[in-house]
Design a protein around this motif. Structure first.
Motif, short mmCIF file in Angstrom:
data_model
loop_
_atom_site.label_atom_id
_atom_site.label_comp_id
_atom_site.label_asym_id
_atom_site.label_seq_id
_atom_site.Cartn_x
_atom_site.Cartn_y
_atom_site.Cartn_z
N UNK A 106 44.83 -64.98 32.90
CA UNK A 106 43.66 -64.20 33.28
C UNK A 106 43.92 -63.46 34.58
N UNK A 107 44.77 -64.00 35.41
CA UNK A 107 45.10 -63.39 36.68
C UNK A 107 46.35 -62.52 36.49
N UNK A 108 46.24 -61.20 36.66
CA UNK A 108 47.38 -60.33 36.41
C UNK A 108 48.57 -60.59 37.34
N UNK A 109 48.32 -61.03 38.56
CA UNK A 109 49.42 -61.31 39.48
C UNK A 109 50.26 -62.47 38.95
N UNK A 110 49.61 -63.55 38.54
CA UNK A 110 50.33 -64.69 37.97
C UNK A 110 51.03 -64.31 36.67
N UNK A 111 50.37 -63.49 35.87
CA UNK A 111 50.96 -63.06 34.61
C UNK A 111 52.23 -62.25 34.81
N UNK A 112 52.20 -61.32 35.74
CA UNK A 112 53.38 -60.49 36.02
C UNK A 112 54.51 -61.34 36.55
N UNK A 113 54.20 -62.32 37.40
CA UNK A 113 55.24 -63.22 37.90
C UNK A 113 55.92 -63.96 36.74
N UNK A 114 55.13 -64.38 35.76
CA UNK A 114 55.68 -65.07 34.59
C UNK A 114 56.52 -64.12 33.74
N UNK A 115 56.07 -62.89 33.60
CA UNK A 115 56.84 -61.89 32.84
C UNK A 115 58.20 -61.68 33.49
N UNK A 116 58.22 -61.54 34.79
CA UNK A 116 59.48 -61.32 35.51
C UNK A 116 60.41 -62.53 35.33
N UNK A 117 59.85 -63.73 35.38
CA UNK A 117 60.65 -64.94 35.25
C UNK A 117 61.14 -65.19 33.82
N UNK A 118 60.25 -65.07 32.85
CA UNK A 118 60.56 -65.45 31.46
C UNK A 118 61.17 -64.31 30.63
N UNK A 119 60.96 -63.06 31.02
CA UNK A 119 61.49 -61.90 30.31
C UNK A 119 61.14 -61.92 28.81
N UNK A 120 59.83 -61.89 28.50
CA UNK A 120 59.43 -61.89 27.08
C UNK A 120 59.82 -60.56 26.42
N UNK A 121 59.82 -60.57 25.11
CA UNK A 121 60.10 -59.33 24.38
C UNK A 121 58.93 -58.37 24.46
N UNK A 122 57.70 -58.92 24.45
CA UNK A 122 56.49 -58.10 24.40
C UNK A 122 55.46 -58.61 25.41
N UNK A 123 54.82 -57.66 26.09
CA UNK A 123 53.71 -57.95 26.99
C UNK A 123 52.45 -57.35 26.39
N UNK A 124 51.45 -58.19 26.16
CA UNK A 124 50.13 -57.75 25.71
C UNK A 124 49.28 -57.66 26.97
N UNK A 125 48.79 -56.47 27.28
CA UNK A 125 48.21 -56.23 28.60
C UNK A 125 46.88 -55.51 28.50
N UNK A 126 45.89 -56.05 29.20
CA UNK A 126 44.58 -55.40 29.31
C UNK A 126 44.68 -54.26 30.31
N UNK A 127 43.84 -53.25 30.14
CA UNK A 127 43.83 -52.11 31.06
C UNK A 127 43.03 -52.41 32.32
N UNK A 128 41.80 -52.87 32.17
CA UNK A 128 40.93 -53.10 33.33
C UNK A 128 40.84 -54.59 33.64
N UNK A 129 41.32 -54.94 34.84
CA UNK A 129 41.27 -56.33 35.30
C UNK A 129 41.05 -56.32 36.81
N UNK A 130 40.53 -57.43 37.35
CA UNK A 130 40.41 -57.51 38.81
C UNK A 130 41.79 -57.66 39.45
N UNK A 131 41.89 -57.32 40.69
CA UNK A 131 43.11 -57.40 41.50
C UNK A 131 44.08 -56.28 41.17
N UNK A 132 44.53 -56.21 39.93
CA UNK A 132 45.45 -55.16 39.47
C UNK A 132 44.98 -54.69 38.12
N UNK A 133 44.93 -53.37 37.89
CA UNK A 133 44.67 -52.93 36.53
C UNK A 133 46.00 -52.95 35.78
#
Length: 121
Positions: A34-61
């Motif tokens: 739910x937190x885009x900052x934590x999510x991006x950190x996980x993406x950078x670490x895990x390197x998934x094939x696909x990121x499903x991403x919401x457009x409007x979120x708090x902290x970072x869109x």
């Protein structure tokens, strides 16, 4: 195995996504955030094939989240917005899906389509 991470501030939407992935073979949801900052950190670490991403979120869109990454996975932006924002083409969104259109079959087809797409040379 195709790996995916989902970032969306709506916990009910993330629960729906988890239910979709239970029915997929060969596609795994390795994290939801739910937190885009934590999510991006996980993406950078895990390197998934696909990121499903919401457009409007708090902290970072969604666009700010993508701009913060050097190396991006394939990106499916999922939003309640009627039209795909023009900025989506500038930031290399692989697919844009409106939340009202999304169902488990469309999501699976879209994931397979963008992962199997050959780069244009």
């Amino acid at each position: 195995m195709i790996t995916c991470i989902a970032i969306d501030d709506d916990p009910l939407f993330l629960q729906s996504l988890k239910a979709y992935f239970w029915e997929y073979e060969g596609i795994e949801l390795i994290g939801t955030f739910q937190n885009p900052v934590n999510g991006i950190m996980k993406v950078v670490k895990e390197k998934p094939d696909v990121l499903l991403l919401d457009l409007e979120m708090p902290y970072l869109d969604g666009f700010e989240a993508l701009e913060s990454m050097d190396k991006k996975p394939k990106v499916i932006m999922i939003s309640a917005h009627v039209n795909q924002p023009s900025k989506a083409k500038q930031i290399q969104i692989d697919k844009y899906i409106r939340k009202v259109q999304l169902d488990k079959d469309l999501l699976k087809r879209t994931i397979l389509e963008i992962v199997e797409a050959k780069p244009i040379s």
